[in-house]
Design a protein around this motif. Structure first.
Motif, PDB file in Angstrom:
ATOM      1  N   TRP A  87      61.030  23.804  73.123  1.00  0.00           N
ATOM      2  CA  TRP A  87      60.344  24.577  72.076  1.00  0.00           C
ATOM      3  C   TRP A  87      59.528  25.745  72.633  1.00  0.00           C
ATOM      4  N   SER A  88      59.250  25.734  73.923  1.00  0.00           N
ATOM      5  CA  SER A  88      58.547  26.887  74.507  1.00  0.00           C
ATOM      6  C   SER A  88      59.479  28.081  74.670  1.00  0.00           C
ATOM      7  N   LYS A  89      60.782  27.854  74.477  1.00  0.00           N
ATOM      8  CA  LYS A  89      61.759  28.935  74.620  1.00  0.00           C
ATOM      9  C   LYS A  89      62.565  29.149  73.332  1.00  0.00           C
ATOM     10  N   ILE A  90      62.059  28.632  72.223  1.00  0.00           N
ATOM     11  CA  ILE A  90      62.702  28.836  70.926  1.00  0.00           C
ATOM     12  C   ILE A  90      61.826  29.772  70.105  1.00  0.00           C
ATOM     13  N   TYR A  91      62.438  30.810  69.583  1.00  0.00           N
ATOM     14  CA  TYR A  91      61.681  31.863  68.901  1.00  0.00           C
ATOM     15  C   TYR A  91      62.276  32.162  67.527  1.00  0.00           C
ATOM     16  N   ILE A  92      61.395  32.371  66.568  1.00  0.00           N
ATOM     17  CA  ILE A  92      61.783  32.894  65.260  1.00  0.00           C
ATOM     18  C   ILE A  92      61.050  34.216  65.077  1.00  0.00           C
ATOM     19  N   SER A  93      61.409  34.963  64.064  1.00  0.00           N
ATOM     20  CA  SER A  93      60.698  36.211  63.788  1.00  0.00           C
ATOM     21  C   SER A  93      59.666  35.980  62.695  1.00  0.00           C
ATOM     22  N   TYR A  94      58.433  36.425  62.933  1.00  0.00           N
ATOM     23  CA  TYR A  94      57.370  36.308  61.939  1.00  0.00           C
ATOM     24  C   TYR A  94      57.382  37.465  60.944  1.00  0.00           C
ATOM     25  N   ILE A  95      58.089  38.535  61.257  1.00  0.00           N
ATOM     26  CA  ILE A  95      57.947  39.787  60.515  1.00  0.00           C
ATOM     27  C   ILE A  95      59.310  40.385  60.150  1.00  0.00           C
ATOM     28  N   ASP A  96      59.267  41.477  59.377  1.00  0.00           N
ATOM     29  CA  ASP A  96      60.467  42.233  59.021  1.00  0.00           C
ATOM     30  C   ASP A  96      60.937  42.998  60.250  1.00  0.00           C
ATOM     31  N   LEU A  97      62.167  42.731  60.678  1.00  0.00           N
ATOM     32  CA  LEU A  97      62.693  43.390  61.875  1.00  0.00           C
ATOM     33  C   LEU A  97      63.227  44.793  61.578  1.00  0.00           C
ATOM     34  N   LEU A  98      63.318  45.144  60.310  1.00  0.00           N
ATOM     35  CA  LEU A  98      63.802  46.476  59.943  1.00  0.00           C
ATOM     36  C   LEU A  98      62.620  47.454  59.971  1.00  0.00           C
ATOM     37  N   ASN A  99      61.964  47.508  61.117  1.00  0.00           N
ATOM     38  CA  ASN A  99      60.820  48.382  61.347  1.00  0.00           C
ATOM     39  C   ASN A  99      60.838  48.856  62.788  1.00  0.00           C
ATOM     40  N   THR A 100      60.169  49.957  63.045  1.00  0.00           N
ATOM     41  CA  THR A 100      60.095  50.478  64.406  1.00  0.00           C
ATOM     42  C   THR A 100      59.216  49.563  65.265  1.00  0.00           C
ATOM     43  N   PRO A 101      59.363  49.628  66.597  1.00  0.00           N
ATOM     44  CA  PRO A 101      58.495  48.828  67.469  1.00  0.00           C
ATOM     45  C   PRO A 101      57.011  49.057  67.175  1.00  0.00           C
ATOM     46  N   GLU A 102      56.647  50.293  66.925  1.00  0.00           N
ATOM     47  CA  GLU A 102      55.249  50.617  66.624  1.00  0.00           C
ATOM     48  C   GLU A 102      54.775  49.876  65.377  1.00  0.00           C
ATOM     49  N   GLN A 103      55.616  49.879  64.326  1.00  0.00           N
ATOM     50  CA  GLN A 103      55.249  49.188  63.085  1.00  0.00           C
ATOM     51  C   GLN A 103      55.205  47.677  63.285  1.00  0.00           C
ATOM     52  N   ARG A 104      56.204  47.147  64.004  1.00  0.00           N
ATOM     53  CA  ARG A 104      56.249  45.699  64.235  1.00  0.00           C
ATOM     54  C   ARG A 104      55.022  45.239  65.012  1.00  0.00           C
ATOM     55  N   ARG A 105      54.673  45.970  66.043  1.00  0.00           N
ATOM     56  CA  ARG A 105      53.518  45.576  66.860  1.00  0.00           C
ATOM     57  C   ARG A 105      52.217  45.664  66.060  1.00  0.00           C
ATOM     58  N   ALA A 106      52.127  46.694  65.216  1.00  0.00           N
ATOM     59  CA  ALA A 106      50.931  46.839  64.367  1.00  0.00           C
ATOM     60  C   ALA A 106      50.832  45.679  63.376  1.00  0.00           C
ATOM     61  N   ASP A 107      51.966  45.293  62.780  1.00  0.00           N
ATOM     62  CA  ASP A 107      51.982  44.168  61.841  1.00  0.00           C
ATOM     63  C   ASP A 107      51.559  42.874  62.522  1.00  0.00           C
ATOM     64  N   LEU A 108      52.106  42.627  63.708  1.00  0.00           N
ATOM     65  CA  LEU A 108      51.780  41.399  64.433  1.00  0.00           C
ATOM     66  C   LEU A 108      50.321  41.372  64.866  1.00  0.00           C
ATOM     67  N   LYS A 109      49.809  42.521  65.287  1.00  0.00           N
ATOM     68  CA  LYS A 109      48.406  42.600  65.711  1.00  0.00           C
ATOM     69  C   LYS A 109      47.471  42.370  64.516  1.00  0.00           C
ATOM     70  N   GLU A 110      47.838  42.972  63.378  1.00  0.00           N
ATOM     71  CA  GLU A 110      46.983  42.870  62.188  1.00  0.00           C
ATOM     72  C   GLU A 110      46.998  41.466  61.593  1.00  0.00           C
ATOM     73  N   HIS A 111      48.166  40.841  61.535  1.00  0.00           N
ATOM     74  CA  HIS A 111      48.295  39.562  60.844  1.00  0.00           C
ATOM     75  C   HIS A 111      48.209  38.338  61.746  1.00  0.00           C
ATOM     76  N   TYR A 112      48.597  38.495  63.017  1.00  0.00           N
ATOM     77  CA  TYR A 112      48.666  37.324  63.897  1.00  0.00           C
ATOM     78  C   TYR A 112      47.835  37.474  65.171  1.00  0.00           C
ATOM     79  N   TYR A 113      47.213  38.627  65.357  1.00  0.00           N
ATOM     80  CA  TYR A 113      46.277  38.857  66.457  1.00  0.00           C
ATOM     81  C   TYR A 113      46.915  38.760  67.842  1.00  0.00           C
ATOM     82  N   PHE A 114      48.150  39.224  67.962  1.00  0.00           N
ATOM     83  CA  PHE A 114      48.722  39.364  69.304  1.00  0.00           C
ATOM     84  C   PHE A 114      49.619  40.592  69.346  1.00  0.00           C
TER      85      PHE A 114
END
Length: 449
Positions: free
Chosen positions: A229-256
């Motif tokens: 399970w340390s190597k199993i990953y799901i996506s928390y967010i919409d992947l139809l976004n730029t890296p900048e948008q994805r990182r901003a979403d993750l930082k805002e909602h999940y703090y990483f």
């Protein structure tokens, strides 16, 4: 296929399509906009009847009402007190979490292997980050006011936890909550699952979470050497976004801050925001900030750069204004202006095609829907991935439209593609396949013969 929960499970090779986790929610709430058309217990969209006491929630039958009663009996007087107001979904979810914890839920475990489990208190609360986040604090203050109003009476006083405890519950909710999706991938409820909270995020996931009613299933979408399970990953967010948008979403909602290869590769951003090559015979994606195409050396003219900036601005503002409802005429204007300027795999072009496809379906413009859906396939495959439910559903919708339009050969092709993908992401026994996809396939093959 569901993986047996044995001690040897972790050593078994996991094949693509294997169901590696099935879990019922620790707590969940139906979104308030569906409370008069879906059952509050099983979440089915059927004829429902209101609870005779609170008149707030509805059930499809007595069995569902009885199944929900052990928890609902505690919230029922609170919801009755709230009427005629609609309780915010987050407030009702917090109320349910408080009640679950008060009535033994703090001891409940969610298992992700035969011996690996998590309790609610094991979930990260991000207390410090939330305490220093003005937006989150303001939200929690508003929810606290709603909860205090709902959960306080003259005889027993307030059952709302103290501010520190409430913030820790709230933190666990916002950073571990799942949107329960229906067969069409529409969000219909919010839930907390304990076991699956072990799973981390990646913008290149190797597993996917899908739902049947309120039950969560996790399927591997790649072959895995073992169940680690340390190597199993799901996506928390919409992947139809730029890296900048994805990182901003993750930082805002999940703090990483995501540091996956897709997010830190500058080429990824350039491809997602690319222009067409000025050379009509070159299909390369062009970084508009450079002086020329990296494939054929065609010059990026000032005229192309100006047109690019204008259409990118128009597209982004148009899509932002259509978050709730997409309008076909607006989409058509954007697509016309994008032609010859934005690369076919520019993510904003793909987003526009997606909006146009759904808008065309909503107004019954089947020819338009087929055109946009076909153009959408490469972008969905690239950004969502080859084994994503959204790609499978796109094929299924195209197959259904082709069947309606009597293009039976094309209908069978798209429905076969949908089946190939959804068998992996949902499992062969999922109701989406049994009740919707298989009948469509049978009809298409019968009409073609």
């Amino acid at each position: 296929m569901e993986l047996p929960a044995t001690s040897s499970t972790t050593r078994l090779e996991i094949k693509r399509g294997t169901r590696i986790l099935t879990e019922k929610p620790f707590a969940y709430v139906l979104k308030s906009k569906y409370r008069l058309e879906r059952c509050d217990n099983c979440l089915e969209a059927v004829k429902v009847l209101k609870c005779s006491n609170c008149r707030y929630v509805s059930y499809c039958n007595r069995a569902c009402q009885q199944q929900a009663w052990p928890l609902h009996k505690h919230e029922c007087p609170f919801l009755k007190r709230a009427l005629p107001r609609i309780v915010p979904d987050a407030a009702r979810m917090l109320c349910r979490l408080i009640l679950r914890l008060e009535h033994g839920g703090d001891l409940e475990r969610g298992y992700y292997t035969a011996h690996g489990s998590r309790k609610f208190r094991d979930l990260m609360s991000h207390y410090a980050e939330i305490k220093n986040d003005p937006k989150r604090r303001e939200h929690l203050e508003a929810l606290h006011a709603v909860l205090t109003d709902m959960m306080t009476d003259s005889s027993s006083g307030s059952t709302v936890p103290n501010p520190t405890e409430l913030m820790s519950i709230y933190g666990r909710l916002i950073t571990n909550g799942f949107n329960i999706l229906d067969a069409e991938m529409n969000s219909i409820a919010t839930a907390i699952y304990l076991g699956v909270s072990i799973t981390d995020h990646s913008c290149q996931p190797n597993a996917v979470a899908t739902f049947e009613g309120n039950e969560l299933h996790v399927h591997a979408i790649e072959d895995l050497p073992c169940l680690d399970w340390s190597k199993i990953y799901i996506s928390y967010i919409d992947l139809l976004n730029t890296p900048e948008q994805r990182r901003a979403d993750l930082k805002e909602h999940y703090y990483f801050l995501c540091v996956c290869s897709k997010c830190i590769d500058p080429q990824e951003m350039h491809e997602m925001t690319a222009a067409v090559c000025p050379n009509a015979s070159c299909d390369a994606s062009v970084n508009i900030e450079l002086a020329k195409c990296q494939s054929c050396d065609a010059s990026v003219t000032p005229e192309l750069r100006t047109a690019y900036n204008e259409i990118m601005s128009l597209t982004q503002s148009s899509l932002d204004s259509m978050k709730e409802v997409a309008y076909l005429d607006v989409c058509k204007v954007c697509l016309a202006k994008q032609r010859g300027v934005l690369h076919p795999l520019n993510v904003w072009h793909v987003k526009t095609l997606d909006a146009a496809f759904e808008a065309a379906i909503n107004v019954g413009k089947w020819t338009d829907a087929l055109e946009y859906g076909q153009q959408l396939l490469p972008g969905f495959a690239k950004y969502h991935g080859a084994w994503n439910p959204l790609l499978g559903l796109l094929h299924m919708k195209l197959g259904k439209i082709q069947l309606y339009e009597r293009n039976y050969k094309q209908a069978v092709y798209h429905l076969q593609e949908a089946q190939r993908i959804l068998n992996v992401t949902h499992g062969r026994d999922h109701r989406l396949l049994l009740e919707q996809l298989h009948p469509l396939m049978l009809q298409a093959r019968h009409e073609m013969s």
